[in-house]
Scaffold this motif. Structure first.
Motif, short mmCIF file in Angstrom:
data_model
loop_
_atom_site.label_atom_id
_atom_site.label_comp_id
_atom_site.label_asym_id
_atom_site.label_seq_id
_atom_site.Cartn_x
_atom_site.Cartn_y
_atom_site.Cartn_z
N SER A 25 -9.60 -15.02 -16.26
CA SER A 25 -9.15 -16.38 -16.56
C SER A 25 -7.65 -16.39 -16.84
N GLY A 26 -7.13 -15.25 -17.25
CA GLY A 26 -5.70 -15.16 -17.53
C GLY A 26 -5.25 -13.72 -17.58
N GLY A 27 -3.94 -13.52 -17.52
CA GLY A 27 -3.39 -12.17 -17.61
C GLY A 27 -3.16 -11.58 -16.23
N GLU A 28 -2.61 -10.37 -16.20
CA GLU A 28 -2.38 -9.74 -14.90
C GLU A 28 -2.69 -8.26 -14.88
N ILE A 29 -2.94 -7.79 -13.67
CA ILE A 29 -3.22 -6.37 -13.45
C ILE A 29 -2.17 -5.89 -12.46
N ILE A 30 -1.44 -4.86 -12.86
CA ILE A 30 -0.35 -4.36 -12.02
C ILE A 30 -0.63 -2.91 -11.65
N LEU A 31 -0.67 -2.67 -10.35
CA LEU A 31 -0.98 -1.33 -9.85
C LEU A 31 0.24 -0.82 -9.10
N ASP A 32 0.82 0.27 -9.59
CA ASP A 32 2.04 0.83 -9.00
C ASP A 32 3.09 -0.25 -8.73
N GLY A 33 3.28 -1.13 -9.69
CA GLY A 33 4.31 -2.16 -9.57
C GLY A 33 3.89 -3.40 -8.80
N ASN A 34 2.69 -3.41 -8.23
CA ASN A 34 2.24 -4.60 -7.47
C ASN A 34 1.15 -5.35 -8.22
N LEU A 35 1.29 -6.65 -8.21
CA LEU A 35 0.29 -7.50 -8.84
C LEU A 35 -1.01 -7.47 -8.03
N VAL A 36 -2.12 -7.19 -8.72
CA VAL A 36 -3.42 -7.11 -8.03
C VAL A 36 -4.13 -8.46 -8.09
N LYS A 37 -4.54 -8.95 -6.95
CA LYS A 37 -5.32 -10.19 -6.93
C LYS A 37 -6.77 -9.83 -6.64
N LYS A 38 -7.67 -10.79 -6.86
CA LYS A 38 -9.08 -10.54 -6.58
C LYS A 38 -9.25 -10.17 -5.10
N LYS A 39 -10.09 -9.17 -4.84
CA LYS A 39 -10.33 -8.66 -3.49
C LYS A 39 -9.07 -8.16 -2.81
N SER A 40 -8.14 -7.66 -3.61
CA SER A 40 -6.89 -7.18 -3.03
C SER A 40 -7.11 -5.87 -2.27
N ALA A 41 -6.44 -5.75 -1.13
CA ALA A 41 -6.63 -4.57 -0.29
C ALA A 41 -6.06 -3.31 -0.93
N ILE A 42 -4.91 -3.41 -1.60
CA ILE A 42 -4.34 -2.20 -2.23
C ILE A 42 -5.28 -1.68 -3.30
N ALA A 43 -5.83 -2.60 -4.08
CA ALA A 43 -6.72 -2.18 -5.16
C ALA A 43 -7.94 -1.51 -4.56
N ARG A 44 -8.46 -2.08 -3.49
CA ARG A 44 -9.68 -1.52 -2.90
C ARG A 44 -9.45 -0.11 -2.38
N LYS A 45 -8.24 0.14 -1.90
CA LYS A 45 -7.92 1.45 -1.34
C LYS A 45 -7.70 2.48 -2.46
N LYS A 46 -7.07 2.03 -3.54
CA LYS A 46 -6.65 2.99 -4.56
C LYS A 46 -7.64 3.16 -5.71
N ILE A 47 -8.45 2.13 -5.95
CA ILE A 47 -9.37 2.21 -7.09
C ILE A 47 -10.80 2.45 -6.60
N GLY A 48 -11.40 3.52 -7.08
CA GLY A 48 -12.81 3.77 -6.80
C GLY A 48 -13.59 3.40 -8.04
N PHE A 49 -14.64 2.60 -7.90
CA PHE A 49 -15.34 2.21 -9.12
C PHE A 49 -16.84 2.37 -9.02
N LEU A 50 -17.40 2.64 -10.18
CA LEU A 50 -18.84 2.83 -10.29
C LEU A 50 -19.34 2.03 -11.48
N GLY A 51 -20.06 0.97 -11.16
CA GLY A 51 -20.60 0.12 -12.22
C GLY A 51 -22.10 0.28 -12.29
N HIS A 52 -22.78 -0.79 -12.72
CA HIS A 52 -24.23 -0.68 -12.86
C HIS A 52 -24.93 -0.72 -11.50
N GLU A 53 -24.26 -1.29 -10.52
CA GLU A 53 -24.86 -1.35 -9.19
C GLU A 53 -24.38 -0.15 -8.38
#
Ligand SMILES: Nc1ncnc2c1ncn2[C@@H]1O[C@H](COP(=O)(O)OP(=O)(O)O)[C@@H](O)[C@H]1O
Ligand SMILES: [Mg+2]
Length: 234
Positions: free
Chosen positions: A54-82
Motif C-alpha cells: 500500500s505504501g513504501g518502496e523496494i529497491i534492488l541494486d539501485g532500481n525501484l521494484v514494481k509488482k511483477k517486475s522482471a528484474i526482481a523475478r530474475k534476481k530473487i528466488g522465493f519459497l513461500g507456502h505454495e
C-alpha cells in the motif's frame, strides 16, 4: 543490495504492515522473526511481488521494484507456502518446466546436480503426487535454486520438515551464503534460525521492533531471553 523502505500494507480495513524498513546486504543472512499473525507472510508477499504494497518502496541494486517486475523475478528466488510444483510431473519434469521458463543454461546438467544436492536423484522420474512434505520441500528448494538467484527469500522454510531435511536445508542455506547469495529467512521460531542468521529483525504487530547482529560467540540462553523479552514487551 536489497532495500525495503517504509513498507506498509493495508488489507481490508486493517493496517497489517507499518513502515517496515530493512536492508539485506550481499552474502548476508537476515532473519525476520516474530509471533504468528505479526505480518511476516504479508511482508514476504509484498517483497517478492505477490502482493502490491500500500505504501513504501523496494529497491534492488539501485532500481525501484514494481509488482511483477522482471528484474526482481530474475534476481530473487522465493519459497513461500505454495510450492508451485505440478503433481502429475516427476521432479525432473518439474525442473525442466521451470528451467525452460527461466532460460537456464546447461539445464540437463544443472537439474541432475540439483536433484543430487537435495537428495531426490533416485526419485527423479517418479510423479511427485505421492511425495512426503519433506520431499516436496526438497524439490521446491531445487526449483528455487535452478535459476541461481542473487537473493533467496524463504517464508517458514523449516515448517513440517523432519530432522534430516532440516539439516539439508540449513546446509544449502550456508553454502549459498558462502557463495555470495543474500538470504532472507522468515520464521516464527527464533531457535530454528538464530544459528543461521547474521542479523535478526523482530516483527511484531506489523512493525520492526528491534534488530540485532548475532555473533557466533553469543550464548543461546542469553539470546533467547533477549528475544522473548522483545516479543513480550509493549
Ligand atoms: N487477505 C487478508 N485479509 C485481511 N487480513 C489478512 C489477510 N491475510 C492476512 N491477514 C491478517 O494479517 C495479519 C498478519 O498475517 P500474516 O502476514 O499471515 O502473519 P504471519 O505470517 O506473521 O503469521 C493477521 O492478523 C491476519 O489475520
Ligand atoms: Mg506466515
Amino acid at each position: 543490495m536489497l532495500e525495503i523502505k517504509n513498507l506498509t500494507k493495508i488489507l481490508g480495513d486493517k493496517l497489517i504492515l507499518r513502515n517496515v524498513s530493512l536492508t539485506l546486504g550481499k552474502g548476508e543472512i537476515l532473519a525476520v522473526v516474530g509471533p504468528n499473525g505479526a505480518g511476516k507472510s504479508t511482508f514476504f508477499k509484498c517483497t517478492v511481488g505477490l502482493l502490491q504494497p500500500s505504501g513504501g518502496e523496494i529497491i534492488l541494486d539501485g532500481n525501484l521494484v514494481k509488482k511483477k517486475s522482471a528484474i526482481a523475478r530474475k534476481k530473487i528466488g522465493f519459497l513461500g507456502h505454495e510450492s508451485f510444483l505440478y503433481n502429475n510431473l516427476s521432479p525432473l519434469e518439474n525442473l525442466q518446466f521451470y528451467g525452460k521458463l527461466y532460460k537456464v543454461k546447461n539445464l540437463e546438467e544443472r537439474m541432475k546436480e540439483l536433484l543430487k544436492e537435495v537428495g531426490l536423484y533416485l526419485f527423479k522420474d517418479v510423479p511427485i503426487r505421492s511425495f512426503s512434505r519433506g520431499m516436496m520441500q526438497r524439490l521446491a528448494i531445487a526449483r528455487v535454486l535452478l535459476a541461481e538467484p542473487d537473493i533467496l527469500m524463504l517464508d517458514e522454510p523449516h515448517t513440517g520438515l523432519d530432522q534430516e531435511a532440516v539439516q539439508l536445508l540449513n546446509k544449502i542455506i550456508i553454502d549459498k551464503k558462502n557463495s555470495g547469495t543474500s538470504i532472507l529467512i522468515i520464521s516464527h521460531d527464533f531457535e530454528q534460525v538464530h544459528k543461521l542468521a547474521d542479523r535478526v529483525a523482530v516483527l511484531k504487530k506489523g512493525k520492526i521492533v528491534e534488530t540485532r547482529e548475532l555473533a557466533e560467540s553469543m550464548d543461546l540462553y542469553g539470546m533467547k531471553e533477549w528475544y522473548e523479552k522483545v516479543v513480550s514487551e509493549g
